[in-house]
Design a protein around this motif. Structure first.
Motif, PDB file in Angstrom:
ATOM      1  N   GLU A  14      45.437  85.406 -24.816  1.00 16.48           N
ATOM      2  CA  GLU A  14      46.690  86.149 -24.939  1.00 16.48           C
ATOM      3  C   GLU A  14      47.897  85.280 -24.590  1.00 16.48           C
ATOM      4  N   LEU A  15      47.666  84.267 -23.771  1.00 17.10           N
ATOM      5  CA  LEU A  15      48.763  83.407 -23.327  1.00 17.10           C
ATOM      6  C   LEU A  15      48.991  82.229 -24.251  1.00 17.10           C
ATOM      7  N   HIS A  16      47.889  81.588 -24.687  1.00 16.29           N
ATOM      8  CA  HIS A  16      48.024  80.355 -25.469  1.00 16.29           C
ATOM      9  C   HIS A  16      46.734  80.104 -26.228  1.00 16.29           C
ATOM     10  N   ASP A  17      46.837  79.381 -27.360  1.00 16.98           N
ATOM     11  CA  ASP A  17      45.642  79.089 -28.147  1.00 16.98           C
ATOM     12  C   ASP A  17      44.963  77.799 -27.724  1.00 16.98           C
ATOM     13  N   ARG A  18      45.481  77.163 -26.648  1.00 15.83           N
ATOM     14  CA  ARG A  18      44.875  75.942 -26.126  1.00 15.83           C
ATOM     15  C   ARG A  18      44.603  76.106 -24.634  1.00 15.83           C
ATOM     16  N   VAL A  19      43.636  75.362 -24.133  1.00 16.29           N
ATOM     17  CA  VAL A  19      43.312  75.405 -22.712  1.00 16.29           C
ATOM     18  C   VAL A  19      43.004  73.989 -22.230  1.00 16.29           C
ATOM     19  N   PRO A  20      43.504  73.590 -21.043  1.00 18.26           N
ATOM     20  CA  PRO A  20      43.123  72.288 -20.490  1.00 18.26           C
ATOM     21  C   PRO A  20      41.647  72.317 -20.114  1.00 18.26           C
ATOM     22  N   LEU A  21      40.966  71.188 -20.281  1.00 20.87           N
ATOM     23  CA  LEU A  21      39.511  71.164 -20.114  1.00 20.87           C
ATOM     24  C   LEU A  21      39.117  70.854 -18.667  1.00 20.87           C
ATOM     25  N   PRO A  22      38.534  71.845 -17.972  1.00 18.11           N
ATOM     26  CA  PRO A  22      38.088  71.637 -16.598  1.00 18.11           C
ATOM     27  C   PRO A  22      36.693  71.028 -16.577  1.00 18.11           C
ATOM     28  N   MET A  23      36.337  70.459 -15.430  1.00 19.76           N
ATOM     29  CA  MET A  23      35.006  69.883 -15.271  1.00 19.76           C
ATOM     30  C   MET A  23      34.385  70.367 -13.960  1.00 19.76           C
ATOM     31  N   ASP A  24      33.072  70.592 -13.985  1.00 17.53           N
ATOM     32  CA  ASP A  24      32.361  70.787 -12.730  1.00 17.53           C
ATOM     33  C   ASP A  24      31.967  69.416 -12.194  1.00 17.53           C
ATOM     34  N   LYS A  25      31.308  69.386 -11.040  1.00 16.82           N
ATOM     35  CA  LYS A  25      31.027  68.115 -10.393  1.00 16.82           C
ATOM     36  C   LYS A  25      30.129  67.214 -11.227  1.00 16.82           C
ATOM     37  N   ALA A  26      29.074  67.793 -11.819  1.00 15.49           N
ATOM     38  CA  ALA A  26      28.131  66.985 -12.599  1.00 15.49           C
ATOM     39  C   ALA A  26      28.802  66.389 -13.835  1.00 15.49           C
ATOM     40  N   THR A  27      29.621  67.190 -14.510  1.00 14.27           N
ATOM     41  CA  THR A  27      30.329  66.693 -15.692  1.00 14.27           C
ATOM     42  C   THR A  27      31.311  65.593 -15.304  1.00 14.27           C
ATOM     43  N   MET A  28      31.984  65.781 -14.184  1.00 17.48           N
ATOM     44  CA  MET A  28      32.938  64.771 -13.730  1.00 17.48           C
ATOM     45  C   MET A  28      32.237  63.449 -13.433  1.00 17.48           C
ATOM     46  N   GLU A  29      31.065  63.512 -12.813  1.00 16.62           N
ATOM     47  CA  GLU A  29      30.323  62.285 -12.506  1.00 16.62           C
ATOM     48  C   GLU A  29      30.046  61.499 -13.791  1.00 16.62           C
ATOM     49  N   ALA A  30      29.624  62.202 -14.837  1.00 19.10           N
ATOM     50  CA  ALA A  30      29.335  61.544 -16.115  1.00 19.10           C
ATOM     51  C   ALA A  30      30.608  61.021 -16.769  1.00 19.10           C
ATOM     52  N   TRP A  31      31.670  61.812 -16.743  1.00 19.89           N
ATOM     53  CA  TRP A  31      32.928  61.473 -17.393  1.00 19.89           C
ATOM     54  C   TRP A  31      33.564  60.225 -16.784  1.00 19.89           C
ATOM     55  N   LEU A  32      33.448  60.076 -15.470  1.00 26.45           N
ATOM     56  CA  LEU A  32      34.094  58.963 -14.790  1.00 26.45           C
ATOM     57  C   LEU A  32      33.325  57.649 -14.894  1.00 26.45           C
ATOM     58  N   ASP A  33      32.060  57.704 -15.200  1.00 27.25           N
ATOM     59  CA  ASP A  33      31.209  56.507 -15.191  1.00 27.25           C
ATOM     60  C   ASP A  33      31.766  55.429 -16.125  1.00 27.25           C
ATOM     61  N   PRO A  34      32.246  54.304 -15.595  1.00 24.04           N
ATOM     62  CA  PRO A  34      32.841  53.273 -16.456  1.00 24.04           C
ATOM     63  C   PRO A  34      31.821  52.529 -17.303  1.00 24.04           C
ATOM     64  N   GLN A  35      30.541  52.707 -16.987  1.00 24.72           N
ATOM     65  CA  GLN A  35      29.508  52.030 -17.765  1.00 24.72           C
ATOM     66  C   GLN A  35      28.971  52.901 -18.902  1.00 24.72           C
TER      67      GLN A  35
END
Length: 248
Positions: free
Chosen positions: A178-199
């Protein structure tokens, strides 16, 4: 974003490369300084390269390395996850410069009758903050001599996606739609661990991972109407997130 540096370091198990100052803000605007969490491979004389998680301060609005000046960053506060792998401004960063952007919540505006608008504050239901999937980039200012302060500008952008589709009307996503057709993408801890991995080198798979976890990561979000004072960036303080009765 009103958490102290020490609290962020403890929450993300991060360290500082340089001392930083992050004043609390209840009205963060594009080009403002925001905290980001990233991981880097750092040379260690005794054990070779080691992976280090660090807290940095970045300008909100990504400035690509090829930009002629930093002004372009004000248009790069968000990166569409559907096209981030192809867009010239983001495709290199998503491959190797991924970060987490902590926040306590964010604002969204709902259009009412005529020109009227109502701001809302979106935040977790529990006593914890949000962490968004982000990208970061370094931009070299050609007007500043090598080795001088300010030579390198660190900037960031937050990934977004379409608000989840029909079938979620009775959940938090119905309210967000109702507010907007887009949403910023949140992460839980496990997803963040994978997302940050520089390797990690499969950027497409990581973007898919973040996108697939949005419903679980945002399941406890609340949406509350707040005062219109938030519309002026000169206003800043905890009163901005105090719930008020909606105008419509």
């Amino acid at each position: 974003m009103a958490r102290a540096v020490g609290d962020l370091l403890a929450e993300f198990d991060a360290e500082l490369e340089d001392e930083v100052s992050i004043p609390p803000s209840w009205n963060v605007a594009p080009t403002d300084a925001v905290p980001i969490v990233l991981e880097r491979l750092v040379d260690d004389d005794s054990a070779g390269a080691r992976q280090v998680r660090q807290l940095h301060v970045a300008r909100w609005g990504l400035v690509p390395s090829w930009a002629k000046d930093p002004g372009i960053g004000s248009r790069m506060i968000n990166a569409r996850s559907e096209s981030v792998l192809e867009k010239p401004a983001f495709r290199k960063a998503v491959q190797s410069r991924r970060c987490a952007v902590p926040a306590d919540g964010y604002y969204e505006w709902k259009q009412g009758p005529g020109k009227s608008k109502q701001p809302y504050y979106v935040h977790p239901g529990k006593d914890h903050g949000l962490v968004f999937a982000g990208l970061y980039e370094w931009w070299k200012d050609p007007s500043i001599p090598e080795g001088e302060p300010g030579r390198w500008l660190l900037s960031t952008s937050i990934l977004t996606a379409d608000t989840p589709p029909p079938g979620t009307e009775s959940t938090i996503f119905g309210k967000l739609t109702e507010l907007h057709d887009r949403v910023p993408l949140p992460m839980d801890k496990a997803t963040m661990e994978a997302w940050l991995d520089p390797q990690a080198d499969d950027a497409a798979a990581l973007v898919d991972l973040v996108r697939s976890g949005v419903k679980d990561a945002a399941a406890d979000w609340h949406v509350e109407s707040v005062g219109k004072e938030v519309g002026n960036v000169r206003n800043n303080g905890p009163d901005l997130i105090r719930p008020v009765e909606a105008l419509f």
